[in-house]
Motif scaffolding. Structure first.
Motif, PDB file in Angstrom:
ATOM      1  N   LEU A   1       3.951   0.378   2.911  1.00 30.22           N
ATOM      2  CA  LEU A   1       4.240  -0.832   3.668  1.00 30.22           C
ATOM      3  C   LEU A   1       3.417  -2.005   3.162  1.00 30.22           C
ATOM      4  O   LEU A   1       2.577  -1.868   2.277  1.00 30.22           O
ATOM      5  CB  LEU A   1       3.977  -0.612   5.155  1.00 30.22           C
ATOM      6  CG  LEU A   1       2.520  -0.478   5.644  1.00 30.22           C
ATOM      7  CD1 LEU A   1       2.475  -0.586   7.159  1.00 30.22           C
ATOM      8  CD2 LEU A   1       1.912   0.840   5.232  1.00 30.22           C
ATOM      9  N   CYS A   2       3.658  -3.203   3.759  1.00 33.78           N
ATOM     10  CA  CYS A   2       2.829  -4.380   3.512  1.00 33.78           C
ATOM     11  C   CYS A   2       1.507  -4.182   4.256  1.00 33.78           C
ATOM     12  O   CYS A   2       1.466  -3.536   5.305  1.00 33.78           O
ATOM     13  CB  CYS A   2       3.504  -5.637   4.049  1.00 33.78           C
ATOM     14  SG  CYS A   2       5.135  -6.017   3.374  1.00 33.78           S
TER      15      CYS A   2
ATOM     16  N   ASN B   1       4.946  -1.115  -4.695  1.00 34.96           N
ATOM     17  CA  ASN B   1       4.743   0.245  -4.193  1.00 34.96           C
ATOM     18  C   ASN B   1       6.059   1.023  -4.085  1.00 34.96           C
ATOM     19  O   ASN B   1       6.156   2.001  -3.357  1.00 34.96           O
ATOM     20  CB  ASN B   1       4.036   0.231  -2.835  1.00 34.96           C
ATOM     21  CG  ASN B   1       4.888  -0.417  -1.752  1.00 34.96           C
ATOM     22  OD1 ASN B   1       5.821  -1.183  -2.039  1.00 34.96           O
ATOM     23  ND2 ASN B   1       4.583  -0.115  -0.502  1.00 34.96           N
ATOM     24  N   THR B   2       7.088   0.560  -4.814  1.00 33.72           N
ATOM     25  CA  THR B   2       8.388   1.226  -4.740  1.00 33.72           C
ATOM     26  C   THR B   2       8.521   2.385  -5.717  1.00 33.72           C
ATOM     27  O   THR B   2       9.473   3.137  -5.657  1.00 33.72           O
ATOM     28  CB  THR B   2       9.538   0.236  -5.032  1.00 33.72           C
ATOM     29  OG1 THR B   2       9.304  -0.360  -6.315  1.00 33.72           O
ATOM     30  CG2 THR B   2       9.604  -0.843  -3.979  1.00 33.72           C
ATOM     31  N   GLY B   3       7.576   2.505  -6.631  1.00 29.84           N
ATOM     32  CA  GLY B   3       7.676   3.571  -7.617  1.00 29.84           C
ATOM     33  C   GLY B   3       7.570   4.946  -6.980  1.00 29.84           C
ATOM     34  O   GLY B   3       7.109   5.107  -5.846  1.00 29.84           O
ATOM     35  N   GLU B   4       8.005   5.929  -7.717  1.00 27.82           N
ATOM     36  CA  GLU B   4       7.948   7.302  -7.217  1.00 27.82           C
ATOM     37  C   GLU B   4       6.499   7.700  -6.972  1.00 27.82           C
ATOM     38  O   GLU B   4       5.617   7.446  -7.781  1.00 27.82           O
ATOM     39  CB  GLU B   4       8.577   8.240  -8.245  1.00 27.82           C
ATOM     40  CG  GLU B   4       8.590   9.700  -7.812  1.00 27.82           C
ATOM     41  CD  GLU B   4       9.211  10.595  -8.864  1.00 27.82           C
ATOM     42  OE1 GLU B   4       9.167  11.813  -8.688  1.00 27.82           O
ATOM     43  OE2 GLU B   4       9.724  10.055  -9.868  1.00 27.82           O
ATOM     44  N   ILE B   5       6.258   8.298  -5.808  1.00 32.18           N
ATOM     45  CA  ILE B   5       4.910   8.744  -5.479  1.00 32.18           C
ATOM     46  C   ILE B   5       4.583   9.976  -6.314  1.00 32.18           C
ATOM     47  O   ILE B   5       5.240  11.017  -6.201  1.00 32.18           O
ATOM     48  CB  ILE B   5       4.782   9.076  -3.974  1.00 32.18           C
ATOM     49  CG1 ILE B   5       5.113   7.838  -3.135  1.00 32.18           C
ATOM     50  CG2 ILE B   5       3.381   9.575  -3.666  1.00 32.18           C
ATOM     51  CD1 ILE B   5       4.189   6.674  -3.351  1.00 32.18           C
TER      52      ILE B   5
ATOM     53  N   ILE C   1       0.842  -1.195   0.000  1.00 35.90           N
ATOM     54  CA  ILE C   1       0.000   0.000   0.000  1.00 35.90           C
ATOM     55  C   ILE C   1       0.877   1.245   0.000  1.00 35.90           C
ATOM     56  O   ILE C   1       1.984   1.234   0.555  1.00 35.90           O
ATOM     57  CB  ILE C   1      -0.963   0.009   1.209  1.00 35.90           C
ATOM     58  CG1 ILE C   1      -2.019   1.106   1.052  1.00 35.90           C
ATOM     59  CG2 ILE C   1      -0.193   0.158   2.520  1.00 35.90           C
ATOM     60  CD1 ILE C   1      -3.143   1.014   2.077  1.00 35.90           C
ATOM     61  N   ALA C   2       0.389   2.289  -0.644  1.00 36.57           N
ATOM     62  CA  ALA C   2       1.029   3.607  -0.615  1.00 36.57           C
ATOM     63  C   ALA C   2      -0.055   4.628  -0.291  1.00 36.57           C
ATOM     64  O   ALA C   2      -1.103   4.666  -0.948  1.00 36.57           O
ATOM     65  CB  ALA C   2       1.678   3.930  -1.954  1.00 36.57           C
TER      66      ALA C   2
ATOM     67  N   GLU D   1      -3.456   3.783  -2.479  1.00 39.05           N
ATOM     68  CA  GLU D   1      -3.447   2.808  -3.572  1.00 39.05           C
ATOM     69  C   GLU D   1      -2.905   1.472  -3.062  1.00 39.05           C
ATOM     70  O   GLU D   1      -1.891   1.432  -2.361  1.00 39.05           O
ATOM     71  CB  GLU D   1      -2.585   3.297  -4.730  1.00 39.05           C
ATOM     72  CG  GLU D   1      -3.129   4.530  -5.422  1.00 39.05           C
ATOM     73  CD  GLU D   1      -2.298   4.937  -6.624  1.00 39.05           C
ATOM     74  OE1 GLU D   1      -1.335   4.204  -6.953  1.00 39.05           O
ATOM     75  OE2 GLU D   1      -2.601   5.978  -7.235  1.00 39.05           O
ATOM     76  N   ILE D   2      -3.571   0.382  -3.435  1.00 37.09           N
ATOM     77  CA  ILE D   2      -3.177  -0.966  -3.044  1.00 37.09           C
ATOM     78  C   ILE D   2      -2.772  -1.740  -4.291  1.00 37.09           C
ATOM     79  O   ILE D   2      -3.442  -1.653  -5.325  1.00 37.09           O
ATOM     80  CB  ILE D   2      -4.331  -1.683  -2.315  1.00 37.09           C
ATOM     81  CG1 ILE D   2      -4.598  -1.016  -0.961  1.00 37.09           C
ATOM     82  CG2 ILE D   2      -4.026  -3.167  -2.113  1.00 37.09           C
ATOM     83  CD1 ILE D   2      -5.807  -1.572  -0.237  1.00 37.09           C
ATOM     84  N   CYS D   3      -1.678  -2.512  -4.208  1.00 39.53           N
ATOM     85  CA  CYS D   3      -1.254  -3.370  -5.319  1.00 39.53           C
ATOM     86  C   CYS D   3      -0.817  -4.717  -4.738  1.00 39.53           C
ATOM     87  O   CYS D   3      -0.551  -4.820  -3.544  1.00 39.53           O
ATOM     88  CB  CYS D   3      -0.133  -2.719  -6.128  1.00 39.53           C
ATOM     89  SG  CYS D   3       1.312  -2.224  -5.161  1.00 39.53           S
TER      90      CYS D   3
END
Length: 206
Positions: A65-66, A100-104, A46-47, A92-94
């Motif tokens: 985080l997870c 979720n490591t991409g640039e926010i 999640i981000a 956002e959940i993936c």
């Protein structure tokens, strides 16, 4: 249809349904950032982005985080309480490893166009009661009236609050008893009510 093809399709569906990340990027205020393995109870990454205007200052933060998708909220959870006080949360959940490591990305600006609806509004930090209400004209996608009571905390300091105002439909996902860990504060929701905002009363001028 060929039996082998049916079995392959069934296997693919089962694999997709049971897919879960082995790790997610963790970025928590006050802690070091790193990729960390997820526990067995986490099925997603999640981000969360938060922006609020408590204290007359714009506070922003990001949480990654997870998580367990069954107890996490996704969407645009936006509150406008009047007097320039707001809380805006985008989540956002993936479900892929480290997804979720991409640039926010910077969230698109909130629409300030009046939507023809209104709600009573107040914000009472340090109290569980709103003593005064002011009519607030809702804007953009905030077409619901919200009445929320709870506490907000940061760095182990917790204060009660009560608030009323306009909110987006995604706020309906929040239930009494929920604990919302966001990019800036942790919110413990004691009670929350959401209802469609009535249309603004127009006085006859002719």
């Amino acid at each position: 249809m060929d039996v082998r093809l049916v079995l392959c399709l069934l296997w693919a569906l089962l694999a997709t349904a049971s897919a879960r990340p082995s790790s997610c990027y963790h970025s928590i205020p006050g802690e070091s950032n790193a990729v960390r393995s997820c526990s067995s109870g986490a099925d997603s990454c999640i981000a969360v982005q938060e922006a609020n205007s408590f204290g007359g200052v714009v506070n922003t933060g990001v949480l990654q985080l997870c998580t367990n998708s069954l107890i996490s909220l996704e969407g645009d959870l936006d509150f406008e309480f009047g007097g320039g006080v707001y809380v805006r949360v985008h989540s956002e959940i993936c479900r892929e490893t480290n997804c979720n490591t991409g640039e926010i990305k910077e969230r698109p600006k909130i629409s300030t166009v009046p939507n023809g609806r209104q709600c009573p509004s107040c914000f009472a930090p340090g109290s569980h009661r709103c003593l005064h209400n002011v009519t607030l004209h809702c804007q953009g996608a905030a077409n619901q009236c919200v009445d929320v009571v709870g506490t907000l905390s940061e760095n182990y300091v917790e204060i009660p609050f009560a608030a009323r105002g306009c909110a987006t439909q995604d706020v309906a996902k929040i239930k009494a008893g929920d604990i919302l860990v966001s990019g800036v504060f942790t919110y413990r929701i004691k009670s929350i009510q959401l209802s469609p905002a009535p249309r603004t009363e127009i006085e006859d001028g002719f």
